[in-house]
Enzyme design. Structure first.
Site, PDB file in Angstrom:
ATOM      1  N   ASP A  75       0.863  -1.182   0.000  1.00  0.00           N
ATOM      2  CA  ASP A  75       0.000   0.000   0.000  1.00  0.00           C
ATOM      3  C   ASP A  75       0.901   1.235   0.000  1.00  0.00           C
ATOM      4  OD1 ASP A  75      -2.041   1.768   0.232  1.00  0.00           O
ATOM      5  OD2 ASP A  75      -2.845   0.978   2.099  1.00  0.00           O
ATOM      6  N   CYS A  97      -8.199 -26.059  15.064  1.00  0.00           N
ATOM      7  CA  CYS A  97      -9.367 -26.935  14.962  1.00  0.00           C
ATOM      8  C   CYS A  97      -9.001 -28.410  15.001  1.00  0.00           C
ATOM      9  CB  CYS A  97     -10.129 -26.629  13.671  1.00  0.00           C
ATOM     10  SG  CYS A  97     -10.880 -24.983  13.646  1.00  0.00           S
TER      11      CYS A  97
END
Length: 378
Positions: free
Chosen positions: A94, A311
């Site tokens: 950016d 997970c």
């Protein structure tokens, strides 16, 4: 070996949604793609090995932050940002325009550029289209963004028009300063708020200058989703069809899905990493707050459809314990999970475009996000 020219190729299209590949000096990236935000040379709370494991193909760095610390010259001296942060894939930087404009009283704007004081130590600095482009060159950014102004919203039509037209003049200066190398690119940034005529004027100005890709800036700044989508509906149809399209600073999975349906190929956002540090998990069934007491005794994974370490190795109960105990590992694991989920969403959508099945897949994704958390019996 001669480096190939930077380009984007389209593999498939479903209505306005596109599946393609970015070909760059630092490797190929399948689109649609989500870029994890590595503002200061690190994706917060993640190692680069962890980022790679999620399937991320490209990450984002930031000119403003890296020029202040550690300095673009030092990064260049040490081999560029890829080597500095252990990321061999493409990096988009950016330009620093958004960060400088958000400094408020710490910055002063004129036609040539912006003078500002560092948020770190108050030291004075100046950014112009030329210096921003040069800094991104020193960082060895695969994709350089042109320097633009991001006016604070809400703003009057006249303010937005004046800002957009100066950004277009800055885009031309950024382009002249850009050192074009095989496999590298510079993107122009379409501005104009939610005004169709100003967006059209901006697209025309940028395409006349000519860039390797085009971004849409000035959205996801507080306007309703419907307003963002209606602006995309109008703007993307005006943009070149053979170049990548990047929607800056977006967003949630639902935002990205809607933008892809409107022809966007690339995204970045701090949401998944920031959420990971504050206990919010993105899942196939919407978001969960891992600090909530309802998870204290829950042996299930955050998302049974996810194979990330959070997970596959740990329970909701353990994750909740980590956040309540203020252990750093909680932020690390949940950030990893969120980035892995964002990448999985991108792969799911891409495959649906290729199979010409996005309408049905998108309906299923949205239905599950609305449905909410799995019941204990599921």
């Amino acid at each position: 070996m001669t480096q190939p020219k930077f380009h984007w190729t389209k593999q498939a299209q479903h209505h306005n949604a596109r599946a393609g590949t970015l070909h760059t000096a630092h490797g190929d990236v399948q689109t649609p793609t989500f870029m994890p935000v590595g503002t200061v040379g690190t994706v917060k709370a993640m190692t680069m090995d962890a980022v790679r494991s999620t399937g991320a193909g490209i990450i984002l760095g930031n000119t403003y932050h890296l020029m202040l610390r550690p300095g673009a010259e030092l990064v260049h001296e040490l081999g560029g940002l890829h080597k500095f942060m252990d990321w061999s894939g493409p990096i988009l930087t950016d330009s620093g325009g958004f960060q400088v404009m958000s400094l408020g009283d710490l910055r002063k704007l004129d036609e040539d550029g912006v003078t500002f004081r560092s948020h770190i130590d108050g030291s004075a600095h100046r950014l112009t289209p030329e210096s921003s482009t040069d800094i991104q060159y020193l960082l060895d950014a695969t994709i350089t963004m042109c320097f633009d102004e991001c006016p604070a919203l809400p703003a009057t039509y006249e303010t937005i028009a004046k800002s957009m037209r100066m950004s277009m003049r800055w885009a031309e200066r950024s382009r002249k300063q850009f050192k074009n190398r095989p496999g590298y690119a510079q993107f122009g940034i379409v501005q104009g708020g939610i005004e169709p005529d100003l967006r059209a004027e901006s697209v025309e100005a940028l395409t006349n200058i000519g860039f390797e890709g085009y971004a849409i800036g000035g959205l996801a700044v507080g306007e309703p989703q419907e307003q963002m989508f209606s602006t995309l509906d109008f703007t993307t149809h005006l943009m070149p069809t053979d170049k990548p399209r990047y929607l800056m600073g977006v967003g949630t999975p639902d935002d990205m899905l809607g933008a892809i349906e409107r022809g966007i190929d690339m995204f970045d956002c701090v949401m998944p990493t920031r959420a990971g540090r504050t206990g919010r998990a993105y899942t196939s069934r919407g978001t969960l707050n891992m600090k909530n007491a309802c998870h204290i005794h829950d042996p299930r994974p955050i998302d049974p459809e996810c194979d990330c370490p959070a997970c596959s190795k740990h329970s909701r109960a353990y994750m909740t314990h980590l956040f309540r105990a203020k252990e750093i590992l909680g932020a690390m694991l949940l950030t990893w999970h969120n980035i892995a989920y964002y990448q999985r969403v991108m792969r799911t959508i891409r495959q649906a475009i290729i199979e010409d099945d996005l309408t049905e897949v998108a309906a299923g994704l949205r239905a599950n996000w609305i449905k909410g958390d799995w019941s204990v019996d599921e």
